[in-house]
Motif scaffolding. Structure first.
Motif, PDB file in Angstrom:
ATOM      1  N   GLN A 129       0.797  -1.219   0.000  1.00 58.96           N
ATOM      2  CA  GLN A 129       0.000   0.000   0.000  1.00 58.96           C
ATOM      3  C   GLN A 129       0.841   1.286   0.000  1.00 58.96           C
ATOM      4  OE1 GLN A 129      -2.435  -0.816   3.380  1.00 58.96           O
ATOM      5  NE2 GLN A 129      -3.585  -2.413   2.322  1.00 58.96           N
ATOM      6  N   PRO A 130       1.933   1.372   0.774  1.00 59.72           N
ATOM      7  CA  PRO A 130       2.764   2.583   0.685  1.00 59.72           C
ATOM      8  C   PRO A 130       3.335   2.802  -0.721  1.00 59.72           C
ATOM      9  CG  PRO A 130       3.282   1.393   2.692  1.00 59.72           C
ATOM     10  CD  PRO A 130       2.379   0.501   1.864  1.00 59.72           C
ATOM     11  N   PHE A 131       3.694   1.708  -1.403  1.00 59.33           N
ATOM     12  CA  PHE A 131       4.196   1.814  -2.773  1.00 59.33           C
ATOM     13  C   PHE A 131       3.158   2.479  -3.670  1.00 59.33           C
ATOM     14  CE2 PHE A 131       3.890   0.099  -7.070  1.00 59.33           C
ATOM     15  CZ  PHE A 131       5.064   0.570  -7.610  1.00 59.33           C
ATOM     16  N   TRP A 132       1.906   1.981  -3.596  1.00 63.15           N
ATOM     17  CA  TRP A 132       0.863   2.536  -4.458  1.00 63.15           C
ATOM     18  C   TRP A 132       0.592   3.995  -4.120  1.00 63.15           C
ATOM     19  CZ3 TRP A 132       0.391   0.397  -8.761  1.00 63.15           C
ATOM     20  CH2 TRP A 132       0.535  -0.980  -8.897  1.00 63.15           C
ATOM     21  N   GLY A 133       0.652   4.343  -2.843  1.00 65.19           N
ATOM     22  CA  GLY A 133       0.465   5.742  -2.458  1.00 65.19           C
ATOM     23  C   GLY A 133       1.528   6.638  -3.057  1.00 65.19           C
ATOM     24  N   ARG A 134       2.783   6.192  -2.974  1.00 65.08           N
ATOM     25  CA  ARG A 134       3.885   6.982  -3.558  1.00 65.08           C
ATOM     26  C   ARG A 134       3.764   7.041  -5.077  1.00 65.08           C
ATOM     27  NH1 ARG A 134       6.616   3.770   0.163  1.00 65.08           N
ATOM     28  NH2 ARG A 134       7.429   2.473  -1.530  1.00 65.08           N
ATOM     29  N   ARG A 135       3.361   5.922  -5.680  1.00 62.90           N
ATOM     30  CA  ARG A 135       3.252   5.868  -7.141  1.00 62.90           C
ATOM     31  C   ARG A 135       2.172   6.821  -7.644  1.00 62.90           C
ATOM     32  NH1 ARG A 135       5.705   6.120 -11.495  1.00 62.90           N
ATOM     33  NH2 ARG A 135       4.761   5.050 -13.233  1.00 62.90           N
ATOM     34  N   MET A 136       1.039   6.845  -6.973  1.00 63.58           N
ATOM     35  CA  MET A 136      -0.046   7.737  -7.396  1.00 63.58           C
ATOM     36  C   MET A 136       0.361   9.195  -7.208  1.00 63.58           C
ATOM     37  SD  MET A 136      -2.301   5.796  -8.704  1.00 63.58           S
ATOM     38  CE  MET A 136      -0.932   4.748  -9.192  1.00 63.58           C
ATOM     39  N   ALA A 137       1.083   9.489  -6.132  1.00 64.26           N
ATOM     40  CA  ALA A 137       1.581  10.854  -5.933  1.00 64.26           C
ATOM     41  C   ALA A 137       2.565  11.225  -7.043  1.00 64.26           C
ATOM     42  CB  ALA A 137       2.236  10.990  -4.559  1.00 64.26           C
ATOM     43  N   HIS A 138       3.435  10.287  -7.403  1.00 66.22           N
ATOM     44  CA  HIS A 138       4.408  10.522  -8.475  1.00 66.22           C
ATOM     45  C   HIS A 138       3.698  10.773  -9.813  1.00 66.22           C
ATOM     46  CE1 HIS A 138       8.130  10.185 -10.759  1.00 66.22           C
ATOM     47  NE2 HIS A 138       7.492   9.357 -11.566  1.00 66.22           N
ATOM     48  N   LEU A 139       2.598  10.074 -10.042  1.00 64.71           N
ATOM     49  CA  LEU A 139       1.856  10.247 -11.293  1.00 64.71           C
ATOM     50  C   LEU A 139       1.003  11.513 -11.291  1.00 64.71           C
ATOM     51  CD1 LEU A 139       0.716   6.578 -11.981  1.00 64.71           C
ATOM     52  CD2 LEU A 139       2.444   7.893 -13.234  1.00 64.71           C
ATOM     53  N   GLY A 140       0.908  12.176 -10.145  1.00 65.19           N
ATOM     54  CA  GLY A 140       0.177  13.429 -10.069  1.00 65.19           C
ATOM     55  C   GLY A 140      -1.326  13.284  -9.947  1.00 65.19           C
ATOM     56  N   VAL A 141      -1.779  12.139  -9.407  1.00 66.93           N
ATOM     57  CA  VAL A 141      -3.224  11.941  -9.225  1.00 66.93           C
ATOM     58  C   VAL A 141      -3.608  11.860  -7.749  1.00 66.93           C
ATOM     59  CG1 VAL A 141      -3.494  10.860 -11.476  1.00 66.93           C
ATOM     60  CG2 VAL A 141      -3.075   9.425  -9.464  1.00 66.93           C
ATOM     61  N   ALA A 142      -2.626  12.077  -6.870  1.00 63.61           N
ATOM     62  CA  ALA A 142      -2.860  12.009  -5.425  1.00 63.61           C
ATOM     63  C   ALA A 142      -1.792  12.809  -4.696  1.00 63.61           C
ATOM     64  CB  ALA A 142      -2.817  10.556  -4.947  1.00 63.61           C
ATOM     65  N   PRO A 143      -2.132  13.353  -3.524  1.00 66.31           N
ATOM     66  CA  PRO A 143      -1.091  13.956  -2.691  1.00 66.31           C
ATOM     67  C   PRO A 143      -0.238  12.836  -2.083  1.00 66.31           C
ATOM     68  CG  PRO A 143      -3.190  13.998  -1.548  1.00 66.31           C
ATOM     69  CD  PRO A 143      -3.460  13.472  -2.932  1.00 66.31           C
ATOM     70  N   PRO A 144       0.879  13.145  -1.456  1.00 64.88           N
ATOM     71  CA  PRO A 144       1.676  12.094  -0.811  1.00 64.88           C
ATOM     72  C   PRO A 144       0.815  11.297   0.172  1.00 64.88           C
ATOM     73  CG  PRO A 144       2.879  14.158  -0.822  1.00 64.88           C
ATOM     74  CD  PRO A 144       1.486  14.469  -1.306  1.00 64.88           C
ATOM     75  N   PRO A 145       1.057   9.992   0.258  1.00 62.83           N
ATOM     76  CA  PRO A 145       0.236   9.162   1.152  1.00 62.83           C
ATOM     77  C   PRO A 145       0.420   9.557   2.618  1.00 62.83           C
ATOM     78  CG  PRO A 145       2.109   7.913   0.327  1.00 62.83           C
ATOM     79  CD  PRO A 145       2.106   9.220  -0.407  1.00 62.83           C
ATOM     80  N   ILE A 146      -0.620   9.292   3.399  1.00 63.60           N
ATOM     81  CA  ILE A 146      -0.574   9.552   4.835  1.00 63.60           C
ATOM     82  C   ILE A 146      -0.697   8.205   5.540  1.00 63.60           C
ATOM     83  CG2 ILE A 146      -1.620  10.746   6.783  1.00 63.60           C
ATOM     84  CD1 ILE A 146      -3.103  12.500   4.693  1.00 63.60           C
ATOM     85  N   SER A 147       0.343   7.793   6.232  1.00 63.89           N
ATOM     86  CA  SER A 147       0.295   6.538   6.978  1.00 63.89           C
ATOM     87  C   SER A 147      -0.863   6.586   7.963  1.00 63.89           C
ATOM     88  CB  SER A 147       1.617   6.348   7.732  1.00 63.89           C
ATOM     89  OG  SER A 147       1.476   5.354   8.715  1.00 63.89           O
ATOM     90  N   GLN A 148      -1.559   5.472   8.109  1.00 64.80           N
ATOM     91  CA  GLN A 148      -2.692   5.463   9.034  1.00 64.80           C
ATOM     92  C   GLN A 148      -2.255   5.714  10.474  1.00 64.80           C
ATOM     93  OE1 GLN A 148      -5.659   2.434   8.537  1.00 64.80           O
ATOM     94  NE2 GLN A 148      -5.793   2.797   6.346  1.00 64.80           N
ATOM     95  N   ARG A 149      -1.002   5.425  10.785  1.00 66.02           N
ATOM     96  CA  ARG A 149      -0.489   5.732  12.131  1.00 66.02           C
ATOM     97  C   ARG A 149      -0.399   7.226  12.375  1.00 66.02           C
ATOM     98  NH1 ARG A 149       4.850   2.974  12.058  1.00 66.02           N
ATOM     99  NH2 ARG A 149       4.234   2.063  10.106  1.00 66.02           N
ATOM    100  N   ARG A 150      -0.214   7.985  11.297  1.00 64.42           N
ATOM    101  CA  ARG A 150      -0.065   9.438  11.415  1.00 64.42           C
ATOM    102  C   ARG A 150      -1.312  10.204  10.955  1.00 64.42           C
ATOM    103  NH1 ARG A 150       4.950   7.373  10.334  1.00 64.42           N
ATOM    104  NH2 ARG A 150       6.628   8.176  11.638  1.00 64.42           N
ATOM    105  N   LEU A 151      -2.363   9.481  10.652  1.00 63.11           N
ATOM    106  CA  LEU A 151      -3.573  10.083  10.122  1.00 63.11           C
ATOM    107  C   LEU A 151      -4.363  10.820  11.205  1.00 63.11           C
ATOM    108  CD1 LEU A 151      -5.403  10.325   7.609  1.00 63.11           C
ATOM    109  CD2 LEU A 151      -6.516   8.219   8.363  1.00 63.11           C
ATOM    110  N   THR A 152      -4.697  12.062  10.915  1.00 63.47           N
ATOM    111  CA  THR A 152      -5.573  12.859  11.792  1.00 63.47           C
ATOM    112  C   THR A 152      -6.663  13.465  10.914  1.00 63.47           C
ATOM    113  OG1 THR A 152      -4.357  14.934  11.482  1.00 63.47           O
ATOM    114  CG2 THR A 152      -3.617  13.485  13.294  1.00 63.47           C
TER     115      THR A 152
END
Length: 130
Positions: free
Chosen positions: A30-53
């Motif tokens: 899941q972190p890979f896909w989050g970074r990949r989508m951010a790299h492709l410009g369709v998502a902001p950088p992923p937010i780990s659920q541990r750090r999610l507020t």
């Protein structure tokens, strides 16, 4: 907009739908896909659920709204891809399966293209057989 955990299937569905994403990964690829989508410009950088507020999620949703045109373009490109509907791609899978059987292997041992590889190729505009 799609807010999700970043699994390969959910990510691929959001890409195919042409929607911006907010990815909150917690395990495995899941972190890979989050970074990949951010790299492709369709998502902001992923937010780990541990750090999610709530504040971080709201900010990410606001930011993702700005990726609508990029997400729509990527979705259009992915939907236009013939993928496994092409005879060449289907033939490649069958050849791999038959070769594995001749060597005494089974279908679980056949190295098929990963979802990650296929998505990278689609995003880069690469198509064709395996």
């Amino acid at each position: 907009m799609v807010v999700h955990h970043g699994g390969a299937g959910t990510t691929a569905a959001a890409v195919a739908a042409g929607r911006p994403q907010v990815i909150c990964p917690f395990v495995a690829d899941q972190p890979f896909w989050g970074r990949r989508m951010a790299h492709l410009g369709v998502a902001p950088p992923p937010i780990s659920q541990r750090r999610l507020t709530a504040v971080k999620l709201a900010e990410a949703i606001d930011q993702a709204a700005g990726f609508a045109s990029e997400a729509a373009e990527l979705g259009s490109r992915v939907r236009a891809e013939r993928g496994t509907r092409s005879r060449a791609a289907a033939g490649g899978v069958i050849r791999l399966y038959v070769r594995a059987g001749r060597r005494g292997g089974c279908h679980r041992q056949v190295a098929l293209p990963s979802a990650a590889m296929l998505l990278r190729h689609r995003a880069a505009g690469i198509s064709g057989s395996w």
